[in-house]
Design a protein around this motif. Structure first.
Motif, PDB file in Angstrom:
ATOM      1  N   HIS A 167       2.203  -6.153   2.078  1.00 26.25           N
ATOM      2  CA  HIS A 167       1.197  -7.308   2.954  1.00 26.25           C
ATOM      3  C   HIS A 167       1.023  -8.452   1.905  1.00 26.25           C
ATOM      4  O   HIS A 167       1.192  -8.077   0.669  1.00 26.25           O
ATOM      5  N   ASP A 210      -7.067  -3.759   2.511  1.00 24.70           N
ATOM      6  CA  ASP A 210      -5.982  -3.224   3.553  1.00 24.70           C
ATOM      7  C   ASP A 210      -6.528  -2.016   4.030  1.00 24.70           C
ATOM      8  O   ASP A 210      -6.673  -1.841   5.423  1.00 24.70           O
ATOM      9  N   VAL A 211      -6.689  -0.693   3.522  1.00 22.22           N
ATOM     10  CA  VAL A 211      -6.839   0.451   4.010  1.00 22.22           C
ATOM     11  C   VAL A 211      -8.004   0.486   4.795  1.00 22.22           C
ATOM     12  O   VAL A 211      -8.108   1.006   5.778  1.00 22.22           O
ATOM     13  N   THR A 244      -8.360  -1.081   8.061  1.00 23.44           N
ATOM     14  CA  THR A 244      -7.690  -0.498   8.895  1.00 23.44           C
ATOM     15  C   THR A 244      -8.375   0.533   9.744  1.00 23.44           C
ATOM     16  O   THR A 244      -8.336   0.968  10.778  1.00 23.44           O
ATOM     17  N   VAL A 271      -3.596   9.639  -1.856  1.00 20.06           N
ATOM     18  CA  VAL A 271      -4.309   8.599  -2.291  1.00 20.06           C
ATOM     19  C   VAL A 271      -3.596   7.180  -2.089  1.00 20.06           C
ATOM     20  O   VAL A 271      -2.546   6.957  -2.294  1.00 20.06           O
ATOM     21  N   MET A 272      -4.329   6.247  -1.366  1.00 15.75           N
ATOM     22  CA  MET A 272      -3.955   5.031  -1.159  1.00 15.75           C
ATOM     23  C   MET A 272      -3.988   4.311  -2.424  1.00 15.75           C
ATOM     24  O   MET A 272      -5.183   3.878  -2.521  1.00 15.75           O
ATOM     25  N   LYS A 273      -2.552   3.773  -2.763  1.00 17.62           N
ATOM     26  CA  LYS A 273      -2.661   2.933  -3.821  1.00 17.62           C
ATOM     27  C   LYS A 273      -1.947   1.453  -3.549  1.00 17.62           C
ATOM     28  O   LYS A 273      -1.228   1.473  -2.644  1.00 17.62           O
ATOM     29  N   MET A 274      -2.564   0.618  -4.239  1.00 14.09           N
ATOM     30  CA  MET A 274      -2.006  -0.900  -4.285  1.00 14.09           C
ATOM     31  C   MET A 274      -1.070  -1.123  -5.265  1.00 14.09           C
ATOM     32  O   MET A 274      -1.382  -0.767  -6.484  1.00 14.09           O
ATOM     33  N   PRO A 292      -0.089  -3.296   8.190  1.00 15.08           N
ATOM     34  CA  PRO A 292      -1.245  -2.729   7.466  1.00 15.08           C
ATOM     35  C   PRO A 292      -0.631  -1.380   7.005  1.00 15.08           C
ATOM     36  O   PRO A 292       0.280  -0.584   7.664  1.00 15.08           O
ATOM     37  N   GLY A 293      -0.864  -1.079   5.648  1.00 10.27           N
ATOM     38  CA  GLY A 293      -0.544   0.209   5.446  1.00 10.27           C
ATOM     39  C   GLY A 293       0.747   0.391   4.434  1.00 10.27           C
ATOM     40  O   GLY A 293       1.268   1.231   4.068  1.00 10.27           O
ATOM     41  N   GLY A 294       1.501  -1.114   4.645  1.00  9.48           N
ATOM     42  CA  GLY A 294       2.702  -1.149   3.838  1.00  9.48           C
ATOM     43  C   GLY A 294       2.736  -2.453   3.165  1.00  9.48           C
ATOM     44  O   GLY A 294       1.557  -2.769   2.472  1.00  9.48           O
ATOM     45  N   MET A 334      -1.731 -10.078  -0.020  1.00 11.59           N
ATOM     46  CA  MET A 334      -3.022  -9.773  -0.494  1.00 11.59           C
ATOM     47  C   MET A 334      -3.666 -11.256  -0.704  1.00 11.59           C
ATOM     48  O   MET A 334      -3.367 -11.878  -1.710  1.00 11.59           O
ATOM     49  N   THR A 359       0.967  -1.283  -0.182  1.00 14.67           N
ATOM     50  CA  THR A 359       0.108  -0.003  -0.156  1.00 14.67           C
ATOM     51  C   THR A 359       1.064   1.145  -0.108  1.00 14.67           C
ATOM     52  O   THR A 359       1.989   1.308   0.777  1.00 14.67           O
ATOM     53  N   TYR A 378     -10.784  11.372  -3.654  1.00  8.79           N
ATOM     54  CA  TYR A 378     -10.474  11.030  -5.001  1.00  8.79           C
ATOM     55  C   TYR A 378     -10.445   9.731  -4.936  1.00  8.79           C
ATOM     56  O   TYR A 378     -10.165   8.848  -4.056  1.00  8.79           O
ATOM     57  N   ASP A 415      -8.328   2.777  -5.989  1.00  7.95           N
ATOM     58  CA  ASP A 415      -7.382   3.395  -5.182  1.00  7.95           C
ATOM     59  C   ASP A 415      -8.096   4.539  -4.826  1.00  7.95           C
ATOM     60  O   ASP A 415      -9.072   5.241  -5.420  1.00  7.95           O
ATOM     61  N   HIS A 416      -8.059   5.059  -3.502  1.00  5.43           N
ATOM     62  CA  HIS A 416      -8.800   6.165  -2.991  1.00  5.43           C
ATOM     63  C   HIS A 416      -8.317   7.035  -1.952  1.00  5.43           C
ATOM     64  O   HIS A 416      -7.188   6.360  -1.209  1.00  5.43           O
ATOM     65  N   THR A 417      -8.729   8.228  -1.677  1.00  7.52           N
ATOM     66  CA  THR A 417      -8.172   9.034  -0.372  1.00  7.52           C
ATOM     67  C   THR A 417      -8.612   8.424   0.695  1.00  7.52           C
ATOM     68  O   THR A 417      -9.727   7.685   0.873  1.00  7.52           O
ATOM     69  N   ALA A 418      -7.937   8.377   1.846  1.00  9.55           N
ATOM     70  CA  ALA A 418      -8.355   7.677   3.140  1.00  9.55           C
ATOM     71  C   ALA A 418      -8.475   8.664   4.374  1.00  9.55           C
ATOM     72  O   ALA A 418      -7.742   8.184   5.307  1.00  9.55           O
ATOM     73  N   ASN A 440       1.061   5.472  -0.263  1.00  5.46           N
ATOM     74  CA  ASN A 440       0.213   6.726  -0.108  1.00  5.46           C
ATOM     75  C   ASN A 440       0.694   7.684  -0.893  1.00  5.46           C
ATOM     76  O   ASN A 440       1.813   8.202  -0.692  1.00  5.46           O
TER      77      ASN A 440
END
Lengths: 138, 199
Positions: A101, B66-67, B70, A76-79, A97-99, A103, A70, B140, B157-160, A72
């Motif tokens: 992982h 994941d996001v 959490t 925007v959180m991208k995979m 989480p957030g790094g 899936m 993941t 977004y 993909d999205h802002t969290a 940032n």
């Protein structure tokens, strides 16, 4: 003579240097019963003196497993798909989480909190490592 | 420059009103216009229906690996830290994947984090409606297809960010994903409730 000895040492070192993978605190995230995706987290330690690389993960509970990160990017959180994950010698890589992982996509069944899920990690040099990870709500 | 002065003014105002309390999240002021979406029971609900409550708003989707799990866990923990203030707070989980997130799916998703069914509302709706709402929050999102996996199809993909809105519908604080300590988020919420009061 000294030179030959050094060369020998290097060769011996090359032959005998090997990775040693230790998995610590693996856990699978508890998700709502309708969720089709979740993730496996853990700390992968390499206590050996040679790098090793995680090249695959297998499990029966889902249709697909892959290594992800993941990221940032400006909020925007991208995979991001990762083909392989190298663990340098005498160091560790934390999957959290957030790094990074693992899936787990397309769950075949719901997971219960507390149950143990079996995974096979495949490393380039160390081969297969089987582990059981508890399902946790955290 | 105007914008910088504006942001500075927001900081100073909130800090003055809260007697020097240092906010964990990012202070903000923006009136949120009314909108109407579909809740987890398939009923139309409007943003204005929640007037009087302090709202935590989060954009996510139930397939999120994941996001969102959490963030939803952090929100659940935040509610637990609110203690006696919990009753003034409500959470809106707005789907950024309205094509897959049916009310039934949303219902089972949110009840996992709120078995009482009292504190979290899941919202979905027509994609163009969701788009408008997200735009207002400057949220977004974008579909990302996954190769060779028809089962999952795509991720989003999205802002969290977690948005804190006061009882009059004004956005007051934004929490970034890095600011996810539930105890400190709860402290900010309590502080904002103390400033603007309860009904």
């Amino acid at each position: 003579m000294g030179k030959i000895f050094t060369v020998l040492l290097v060769i011996v070192g090359f032959v005998y240097a090997k990775p040693e993978i230790v998995i610590e605190d693996p856990w699978v995230r508890a998700v709502p019963p309708t969720a089709k995706n979740t993730a496996l987290f853990m700390v992968i330690k390499n206590v050996g003196d040679d790098p090793d690389t995680l090249i695959g993960v297998k499990t029966d509970i889902s249709k697909m497993v892959s290594i992800h990160k993941t990221v940032n990017q400006n909020g925007v959180m991208k995979m991001v798909h990762v083909d392989k994950l190298t663990i340098p010698p005498n160091s560790k890589v934390e999957l959290k989480p957030g790094g990074f992982h693992i899936m787990i996509m397309g769950l075949k069944r719901g997971l219960k909190i507390g149950e143990n899920v079996k995974f096979t990690l495949i490393f380039e040099k160390s081969g297969r490592i089987i582990l059981e990870a508890p399902v946790k709500m955290k | 420059m105007k914008r910088v002065v504006g942001i500075l003014a927001v900081f100073l105002l909130l800090s003055y009103l809260s007697h020097g309390y240092q906010f964990y999240g990012y202070p903000y002021i923006q009136k949120i216009k009314n909108f109407t979406l579909i809740n987890q029971d398939g009923k139309e609900v409007s943003f204005s229906d929640f007037r009087g409550k302090y709202l935590l708003v989060f954009f996510g989707y139930t397939f999120c690996p994941d996001v969102c799990p959490t963030s939803m866990l952090r929100i659940k923990e935040t509610l637990d830290y609110l203690g006696s203030y919990k009753k003034y707070v409500h959470v809106l989980f707005i789907s950024v994947d309205p094509e897959r997130d049916t009310p039934e799916l949303l219902k089972r998703f949110i009840s996992f984090y709120d078995p009482s069914g009292k504190y979290i509302t899941g919202l979905t709706g027509k994609p163009e409606e969701i788009k408008k709402v997200a735009k207002m929050f400057k949220a977004y999102y974008e579909k990302v297809p996954i190769k060779d996996n028809p089962e999952v199809g795509y991720l989003v993909d999205h802002t969290a960010f977690i948005y804190l809105i006061d009882k009059k519908g004004i956005l007051r604080i934004i929490f970034r994903p890095a600011n996810d300590d539930p105890k400190r988020i709860a402290q900010d919420i309590i502080q904002v409730i103390k400033i603007f009061g309860v009904e």
